[in-house]
Design a protein around this motif. Structure first.
Motif, PDB file in Angstrom:
ATOM      1  N   THR A  62      11.056 -22.436 -18.738  1.00 28.09           N
ATOM      2  CA  THR A  62      11.609 -21.106 -18.470  1.00 28.09           C
ATOM      3  C   THR A  62      12.488 -21.112 -17.231  1.00 28.09           C
ATOM      4  O   THR A  62      13.586 -20.529 -17.220  1.00 28.09           O
ATOM      5  CB  THR A  62      10.474 -20.081 -18.287  1.00 28.09           C
ATOM      6  OG1 THR A  62       9.653 -20.064 -19.466  1.00 28.09           O
ATOM      7  CG2 THR A  62      11.037 -18.690 -18.051  1.00 28.09           C
ATOM      8  N   ILE A  63      12.037 -21.814 -16.188  1.00 20.98           N
ATOM      9  CA  ILE A  63      12.810 -21.892 -14.943  1.00 20.98           C
ATOM     10  C   ILE A  63      14.164 -22.561 -15.188  1.00 20.98           C
ATOM     11  O   ILE A  63      15.215 -22.047 -14.782  1.00 20.98           O
ATOM     12  CB  ILE A  63      12.027 -22.652 -13.857  1.00 20.98           C
ATOM     13  CG1 ILE A  63      10.812 -21.839 -13.405  1.00 20.98           C
ATOM     14  CG2 ILE A  63      12.926 -22.979 -12.658  1.00 20.98           C
ATOM     15  CD1 ILE A  63       9.854 -22.607 -12.520  1.00 20.98           C
ATOM     16  N   THR A  64      14.143 -23.711 -15.855  1.00 13.34           N
ATOM     17  CA  THR A  64      15.397 -24.430 -16.105  1.00 13.34           C
ATOM     18  C   THR A  64      16.283 -23.670 -17.086  1.00 13.34           C
ATOM     19  O   THR A  64      17.513 -23.769 -17.020  1.00 13.34           O
ATOM     20  CB  THR A  64      15.127 -25.849 -16.643  1.00 13.34           C
ATOM     21  OG1 THR A  64      14.244 -25.784 -17.784  1.00 13.34           O
ATOM     22  CG2 THR A  64      14.478 -26.721 -15.580  1.00 13.34           C
ATOM     23  N   ASP A  65      15.661 -22.911 -17.983  1.00 16.59           N
ATOM     24  CA  ASP A  65      16.429 -22.101 -18.922  1.00 16.59           C
ATOM     25  C   ASP A  65      17.215 -21.018 -18.182  1.00 16.59           C
ATOM     26  O   ASP A  65      18.407 -20.826 -18.415  1.00 16.59           O
ATOM     27  CB  ASP A  65      15.498 -21.464 -19.950  1.00 16.59           C
ATOM     28  CG  ASP A  65      15.999 -21.654 -21.370  1.00 16.59           C
ATOM     29  OD1 ASP A  65      16.681 -22.665 -21.629  1.00 16.59           O
ATOM     30  OD2 ASP A  65      15.711 -20.804 -22.230  1.00 16.59           O
ATOM     31  N   TRP A  66      16.528 -20.310 -17.285  1.00 21.09           N
ATOM     32  CA  TRP A  66      17.188 -19.265 -16.510  1.00 21.09           C
ATOM     33  C   TRP A  66      18.215 -19.839 -15.543  1.00 21.09           C
ATOM     34  O   TRP A  66      19.304 -19.261 -15.357  1.00 21.09           O
ATOM     35  CB  TRP A  66      16.157 -18.428 -15.748  1.00 21.09           C
ATOM     36  CG  TRP A  66      15.517 -17.379 -16.616  1.00 21.09           C
ATOM     37  CD1 TRP A  66      14.269 -17.404 -17.171  1.00 21.09           C
ATOM     38  CD2 TRP A  66      16.113 -16.146 -17.044  1.00 21.09           C
ATOM     39  NE1 TRP A  66      14.042 -16.278 -17.920  1.00 21.09           N
ATOM     40  CE2 TRP A  66      15.157 -15.471 -17.860  1.00 21.09           C
ATOM     41  CE3 TRP A  66      17.345 -15.548 -16.825  1.00 21.09           C
ATOM     42  CZ2 TRP A  66      15.416 -14.248 -18.445  1.00 21.09           C
ATOM     43  CZ3 TRP A  66      17.612 -14.302 -17.412  1.00 21.09           C
ATOM     44  CH2 TRP A  66      16.639 -13.666 -18.208  1.00 21.09           C
TER      45      TRP A  66
END
Length: 219
Positions: A62-66
């Motif tokens: 989720t972090i890398t996606d955002w």
């Protein structure tokens, strides 16, 4: 064409050809249905080993996606710069050559993204929201490794302060490393997807470097 730019072109071609060969090879060697819904993947032994090693970390995913929005933000910023120059100078050909080349580069990156969404090579090792998504090449890796290095080049050409240049370049390099390593550790891609994205990105960036220098050689 200078020798250095000639080497840049040869490197770009070699990387792009290498990516094409890698894409072909992973579809024929060690094919096993190790993915969800019995989806098959090449280099299955290697992919399974790395995936078992990293596991799945949805928080990191989720972090890398955002954070994947960061390179898109830079791309939009340079696109806006080009648009403003176009309006002020009243002719698109009067826009900075490097910005025009960058725009063409972005179009090429988007074309690669769309192509591999339509022609699926590998699916993810996990279901995302219950859906089996395309995974090759890692598009997050590709966006970060394409847009951020060219961002460094743009800043280096536009910023005169050497200390600021180095600080920005170092920050971007750290960001790239965090994103690529984070994507590997999140377990949402096979390792061959990450490798493919990295090879393609390097080839495209070297191609950008080659084309961006041609104008200056003609002056």
């Amino acid at each position: 064409m200078t020798k250095n730019n000639q080497k840049t072109l040869y490197t770009a071609i070699s990387m792009i050809v290498g990516f094409a060969l890698w894409t072909i090879v992973i579809q024929f060697i060690d094919i096993k249905a190790i993915g969800p819904q019995n989806s098959a993947v090449g280099f299955a032994t290697l992919n399974q080993f790395v995936h078992n090693l990293t596991g799945v970390n949805m928080s990191l995913y989720t972090i890398t996606d955002w954070l994947g929005l960061v390179p898109l933000g830079f791309a939009m910023g340079f696109a806006l710069l080009g648009f403003i120059q176009w309006i002020k100078r009243k002719r698109i050909l009067k826009v900075d050559y490097s910005i025009l080349v960058l725009g063409g580069f972005y179009v090429l990156v988007i074309a690669m993204y769309i192509f591999f969404e339509l022609f699926v090579v590998n699916y993810r090792p996990i279901l995302v929201n219950g859906i089996l998504e395309a995974s090759y090449p890692s598009t997050t890796t590709m966006l970060v490794m394409c847009i951020m290095p060219t961002t460094i080049m743009q800043f280096n050409n536009r910023i005169k302060n050497e200390t600021l240049k180095k600080l920005i370049s170092l920050s971007i390099i750290v960001f790239i490393l965090f994103m690529v390593i984070g994507r590997i550790l999140s377990g949402v891609h096979w390792i061959t997807d990450i490798i493919g994205g990295a090879i393609l990105s390097c080839g495209l960036v070297m191609l950008y470097c080659f084309v961006s220098k041609l104008k200056f050689l003609d002056r």
